[in-house]
Every structure is written in structure tokens, then in C-alpha cells.
Design a protein around this motif. Structure first.
Motif, PDB file in Angstrom:
ATOM      1  N   VAL A 254       0.701  -1.191   0.124  1.00  0.00           N
ATOM      2  CA  VAL A 254       0.016   0.095  -0.147  1.00  0.00           C
ATOM      3  C   VAL A 254       0.851   1.261   0.113  1.00  0.00           C
ATOM      4  N   GLN A 255       1.929   1.161   0.900  1.00  0.00           N
ATOM      5  CA  GLN A 255       2.777   2.519   1.065  1.00  0.00           C
ATOM      6  C   GLN A 255       3.545   2.574  -0.379  1.00  0.00           C
ATOM      7  N   GLU A 256       4.021   1.488  -0.887  1.00  0.00           N
ATOM      8  CA  GLU A 256       4.771   1.649  -2.372  1.00  0.00           C
ATOM      9  C   GLU A 256       3.955   2.264  -3.312  1.00  0.00           C
TER      10      GLU A 256
ATOM     11  N   TYR B 287       1.147   4.202  -3.171  1.00  0.00           N
ATOM     12  CA  TYR B 287       0.905   5.733  -3.214  1.00  0.00           C
ATOM     13  C   TYR B 287       2.223   6.189  -3.435  1.00  0.00           C
ATOM     14  N   LEU B 288       3.346   5.889  -3.053  1.00  0.00           N
ATOM     15  CA  LEU B 288       4.627   6.553  -3.357  1.00  0.00           C
ATOM     16  C   LEU B 288       5.058   6.511  -4.876  1.00  0.00           C
TER      17      LEU B 288
END
Lengths: 105, 157
Positions: free
Chosen positions: B35-37, B39-40
Motif C-alpha cells: 500500500v505504501q509503495e 502511493y509513493l
């Protein structure tokens, strides 16, 4: 078994609580900013900046040839041709540098 | 996309995206990384759509690709299910749906989730998973059949 049963099972799965939370928007924008800066640092300075010492050395060398040609009173045709060639290369370098500067802006 | 628009898109998508990733991967830790990757990567591209529906589809597409990457790299080390069991309401059955869902293949899980939870049509799913819409129709049908058999095997009629 109907399509509704699969839908009910998936709804239950989708609505079930998960431990933890997704990262906040603020954290993500900070991380994205940090990643951008790190990538920029890893790439190093722009091409123009990296090439400045080498370009200066070449320009000085060519300018020296031109000056020699201008000052020399007694010029042979071969020397004069070298002077014109040096002048042409000099003009090309200036034009290329100008284009690079305007493109980077 | 500016910061305010991103915050709005994040608020509308973060929970749904996390559930999709965690439930299809079967791991909270690996899911949170994805999820973090996602958005990044979206923030680092210049063509991240500002329109909410397009942005949602774009994020699910990135996440779907990352899920496949993580699954290929870590399938042996990923725990089967990290969260508490999920049970059907209004039934006596103690059938853990999260474990049952993990018995499907990764692609089947993605197909079923996008169709039944996200409500995507065949073209939408095809865009997110890099498939042809005609293939999605057939594959989704098979995936649903397999899930039905798994549910029936667990005693759910």
C-alpha cells in the motif's frame, strides 16, 4: 449455491476489521518528497555542472590557438586553416553551451 | 496532483486499497508495504490522475502489479493469514473466510475481490490486471466456481 452467497461471503470478508491502519497522507507525501530528494542526490549534479571544468579546459585551449593565430604576424596557410578550424569549434561549443543553459532553465 | 487533491484521493481509497491488498496477499505486513509503495509510486509520476474514479483505478492497477511482484518473490515466506478469522454473520458455521479465500490462486483472489467488493466490470478488471476483457469473463467464472466449491466444502450452502 447462488451468486448472492459468494457476494455475502465477500462482503463479510471486506467488512472484517484488519489490525493496523494505512499510512496517512501526510506521511506518504513526506516520504515521497524524501525519496525524490534522495534520487536527485544519487543522480549527482546536472550534466552542465559536471562538465564545466572539462569544457573550460577545452575552451581555453581553443582560445589560445585562436589568439596565437591572431597575434602571429607571419602565418602559413596551414596555420591559418588551423586557426579557422579552432574558431569554428569554439563557436560550436559556445552555441551548444547556450542551448544547454536555456534548456535547463 | 497537488497535496490537497492527494489527501482527498487518499481519504477515499486508503482503506479499500489496504483491504484489497491485505486480503489478496494474506499478510498484513506485506500488504502494508505494498500500500505504501503504491502511493509513493503514484506520487512520483507526473500522470497521476486528479479525477477520483481514474485515480482509484490507477492506484488499484499499481497495487495489483505490486501484489504479483511480492507474491512471486515472497510466496514461500508469506504467512497464510495474519489477521483474526472472519466468519459469516447470522450462521452457526465457524468457517474462516480469510483462510478459505487463501485456498484460491492469487489471480482468482484478485478477480473475485475486484468484481464483488470493488464492483468493477470486466473492462475495469482487465485494465487493472493487464488482461483482456473476454479473458476476465472466463477466468472470473472459473474463480467463482472454485470459491463456491470451497465454500460448500466448508459447509456453507
Amino acid at each position: 449455491m447462488s451468486d448472492d452467497s459468494v457476494r455475502a461471503a465477500m462482503t463479510a470478508l471486506a467488512n472484517a476489521e484488519l489490525p493496523g491502519h494505512p499510512p496517512s497522507a501526510e506521511v506518504l507525501t513526506r516520504q515521497a518528497d524524501l525519496r525524490r530528494r534522495l534520487e536527485r542526490a544519487a543522480r549527482g549534479p546536472p550534466v552542465l555542472e559536471k562538465g564545466i571544468p572539462a569544457t573550460l579546459a577545452v575552451v581555453c585551449g581553443i582560445a589560445a590557438v585562436i589568439v596565437t593565430q591572431v597575434i602571429a604576424a607571419d602565418r602559413s596557410p596551414a596555420l591559418a586553416a588551423t586557426g579557422w578550424a579552432a574558431f569554428a569549434v569554439f563557436a560550436l561549443i559556445i552555441a551548444a553551451a547556450g542551448r544547454l543553459v536555456f534548456r535547463e532553465r | 496532483v497537488d497535496e490537497r487533491a492527494f489527501k482527498e484521493i487518499h481519504a477515499q481509497t486508503a482503506q479499500a486499497l489496504r483491504r484489497y491488498v491485505v486480503r489478496t496477499l494474506g499478510s498484513v505486513a506485506a500488504g502494508d508495504d505494498v500500500v505504501q509503495e503504491t502511493y509513493l509510486r503514484a506520487l512520483s509520476t507526473t500522470n497521476f490522475p486528479a479525477e477520483p474514479q481514474q485515480a482509484r483505478a490507477y492506484l488499484f492497477r499499481i497495487a495489483s502489479n505490486l501484489i504479483v511482484d511480492v507474491w512471486r518473490k515472497q510466496r514461500r515466506t508469506l504467512p497464510s493469514v495474519e489477521s483474526e478469522g472472519v466468519f459469516l454473520p447470522d450462521t452457526e458455521l465457524r468457517l474462516d473466510l480469510s483462510r478459505l479465500f487463501q485456498t484460491l490462486t492469487l489471480q482468482e483472489r484478485q478477480l473475485i475481490w475486484l468484481a464483488y467488493v470493488e464492483g468493477c466490470d470486466h473492462a475495469g478488471i482487465a485494465g487493472m490486471l493487464g488482461l483482456r476483457p473476454a479473458s476476465v469473463r472466463v477466468m472470473l467464472h472459473r474463480a467463482r466456481r472454485r470459491f463456491e466449491i470451497a465454500l460448500r466444502g466448508g459447509g456453507y450452502e
